[in-house]
Write a protein that holds these residues in place. Sequence first.
Motif, mmCIF file in Angstrom:
data_model
loop_
_atom_site.group_PDB
_atom_site.id
_atom_site.type_symbol
_atom_site.label_atom_id
_atom_site.label_comp_id
_atom_site.label_asym_id
_atom_site.label_seq_id
_atom_site.Cartn_x
_atom_site.Cartn_y
_atom_site.Cartn_z
ATOM 1 N N VAL A 11 0.843 -1.206 0.000
ATOM 2 C CA VAL A 11 0.000 0.000 0.000
ATOM 3 C C VAL A 11 0.876 1.252 0.000
ATOM 4 O O VAL A 11 0.545 2.246 -0.659
ATOM 5 N N GLU A 12 2.005 1.213 0.709
ATOM 6 C CA GLU A 12 2.933 2.352 0.672
ATOM 7 C C GLU A 12 3.439 2.587 -0.744
ATOM 8 O O GLU A 12 3.589 3.740 -1.169
ATOM 9 N N LEU A 13 3.687 1.518 -1.488
ATOM 10 C CA LEU A 13 4.094 1.660 -2.885
ATOM 11 C C LEU A 13 2.993 2.330 -3.702
ATOM 12 O O LEU A 13 3.262 3.175 -4.558
ATOM 13 N N ALA A 14 1.758 1.994 -3.408
ATOM 14 C CA ALA A 14 0.631 2.628 -4.100
ATOM 15 C C ALA A 14 0.572 4.128 -3.787
ATOM 16 O O ALA A 14 0.333 4.942 -4.683
ATOM 17 N N VAL A 15 0.818 4.495 -2.536
ATOM 18 C CA VAL A 15 0.848 5.925 -2.161
ATOM 19 C C VAL A 15 1.955 6.630 -2.947
ATOM 20 O O VAL A 15 1.738 7.701 -3.538
ATOM 21 N N GLN A 16 3.145 6.032 -2.973
ATOM 22 C CA GLN A 16 4.270 6.619 -3.707
ATOM 23 C C GLN A 16 3.966 6.728 -5.194
ATOM 24 O O GLN A 16 4.326 7.716 -5.843
ATOM 25 N N THR A 17 3.284 5.727 -5.729
ATOM 26 C CA THR A 17 2.923 5.740 -7.144
ATOM 27 C C THR A 17 2.021 6.921 -7.462
ATOM 28 O O THR A 17 2.203 7.614 -8.466
ATOM 29 N N GLU A 18 1.061 7.186 -6.596
ATOM 30 C CA GLU A 18 0.162 8.316 -6.810
ATOM 31 C C GLU A 18 0.916 9.643 -6.695
ATOM 32 O O GLU A 18 0.642 10.587 -7.430
ATOM 33 N N GLN A 19 1.878 9.714 -5.787
ATOM 34 C CA GLN A 19 2.692 10.921 -5.660
ATOM 35 C C GLN A 19 3.528 11.139 -6.921
ATOM 36 O O GLN A 19 3.638 12.270 -7.419
ATOM 37 N N ILE A 20 4.104 10.062 -7.439
ATOM 38 C CA ILE A 20 4.889 10.141 -8.679
ATOM 39 C C ILE A 20 3.987 10.584 -9.827
ATOM 40 O O ILE A 20 4.347 11.460 -10.618
ATOM 41 N N GLY A 21 2.799 9.981 -9.906
ATOM 42 C CA GLY A 21 1.852 10.336 -10.965
ATOM 43 C C GLY A 21 1.438 11.795 -10.896
ATOM 44 O O GLY A 21 1.385 12.490 -11.914
ATOM 45 N N PHE A 42 -3.814 17.087 -18.164
ATOM 46 C CA PHE A 42 -2.795 16.747 -17.180
ATOM 47 C C PHE A 42 -3.059 17.409 -15.829
ATOM 48 O O PHE A 42 -2.781 16.810 -14.787
ATOM 49 N N SER A 43 -3.646 18.579 -15.824
ATOM 50 C CA SER A 43 -4.016 19.218 -14.556
ATOM 51 C C SER A 43 -5.075 18.391 -13.831
ATOM 52 O O SER A 43 -4.996 18.190 -12.608
ATOM 53 N N GLN A 44 -6.055 17.922 -14.581
ATOM 54 C CA GLN A 44 -7.108 17.107 -13.976
ATOM 55 C C GLN A 44 -6.550 15.785 -13.473
ATOM 56 O O GLN A 44 -6.884 15.327 -12.384
ATOM 57 N N LEU A 45 -5.681 15.163 -14.258
ATOM 58 C CA LEU A 45 -5.069 13.904 -13.822
ATOM 59 C C LEU A 45 -4.253 14.109 -12.541
ATOM 60 O O LEU A 45 -4.300 13.281 -11.633
ATOM 61 N N ALA A 46 -3.517 15.215 -12.465
ATOM 62 C CA ALA A 46 -2.740 15.506 -11.250
ATOM 63 C C ALA A 46 -3.670 15.635 -10.043
ATOM 64 O O ALA A 46 -3.378 15.103 -8.964
ATOM 65 N N SER A 47 -4.764 16.316 -10.221
ATOM 66 C CA SER A 47 -5.740 16.481 -9.155
ATOM 67 C C SER A 47 -6.313 15.128 -8.730
ATOM 68 O O SER A 47 -6.445 14.841 -7.537
ATOM 69 N N ASP A 48 -6.636 14.298 -9.706
ATOM 70 C CA ASP A 48 -7.180 12.972 -9.415
ATOM 71 C C ASP A 48 -6.166 12.104 -8.675
ATOM 72 O O ASP A 48 -6.520 11.342 -7.777
ATOM 73 N N GLU A 49 -4.894 12.219 -9.041
ATOM 74 C CA GLU A 49 -3.852 11.428 -8.381
ATOM 75 C C GLU A 49 -3.754 11.801 -6.896
ATOM 76 O O GLU A 49 -3.516 10.942 -6.055
ATOM 77 N N LYS A 50 -3.946 13.067 -6.573
ATOM 78 C CA LYS A 50 -3.932 13.504 -5.173
ATOM 79 C C LYS A 50 -5.093 12.858 -4.408
ATOM 80 O O LYS A 50 -4.923 12.420 -3.261
ATOM 81 N N VAL A 51 -6.249 12.787 -5.030
ATOM 82 C CA VAL A 51 -7.398 12.118 -4.417
ATOM 83 C C VAL A 51 -7.055 10.651 -4.148
ATOM 84 O O VAL A 51 -7.296 10.127 -3.053
ATOM 85 N N HIS A 52 -6.468 9.984 -5.138
ATOM 86 C CA HIS A 52 -6.086 8.574 -4.977
ATOM 87 C C HIS A 52 -5.055 8.408 -3.862
ATOM 88 O O HIS A 52 -5.132 7.458 -3.075
ATOM 89 N N GLU A 53 -4.094 9.307 -3.806
ATOM 90 C CA GLU A 53 -3.077 9.244 -2.751
ATOM 91 C C GLU A 53 -3.744 9.266 -1.378
ATOM 92 O O GLU A 53 -3.415 8.458 -0.494
ATOM 93 N N ASN A 54 -4.688 10.171 -1.190
ATOM 94 C CA ASN A 54 -5.390 10.276 0.089
ATOM 95 C C ASN A 54 -6.214 9.024 0.383
ATOM 96 O O ASN A 54 -6.310 8.587 1.535
#
Length: 163
Positions: A11-21, A42-54
């Motif tokens: 799960v930590e790898l998944a968090v890091q993956t979202e941060q990288i994304g 790309f702005s929307q994808l970045a925003s979505d990645e933050k949601v996934h990280e959380n």
Amino acid sequence: MLEEMTLRKAVELAVQTEQIGKKFYEELSQKFESEKEVREIFSQLASDEKVHENQFKALLEKLTGDDKIAEEHQDYIKAASVSDFFQAGAFDNITKIDSAGQALNRAFNFEKTTLLYYEALRDVLGESQELNQIIEAEKKHMTNLMKVIINDAKFRGLQDDWH
């Protein structure tokens, strides 16, 4: 050989993956700032990645201890995690991406790779509302990017469908 994978590490790898994304998509948004539609994708994808990280951080908080992943799942989760996209430096050289098409293809491959990993993670962890939501969002990202690449469709992110 890869070290033994635990649920917490997975799960930590998944968090890091979202941060990288998120970082990757923010940099692509800046790189293509003069191309409004591409920048917005790309702005929307970045925003979505933050949601996934959380969402993954919330999932991480629910884990008790650092349970080992069953032996029969070790190789599967490791195989799903072996990708350039999961390394922190994987997107450092954005300058090598010289067209919006190339950037969109790279984003598509990133989404496809993370989808595989998250589905493997669900196979190992079991059903989880958070993980199911993330998987559905990744499927949507991958599908939406494919539509943009093939059909020049409009991308709307997690909160909207294709128009």
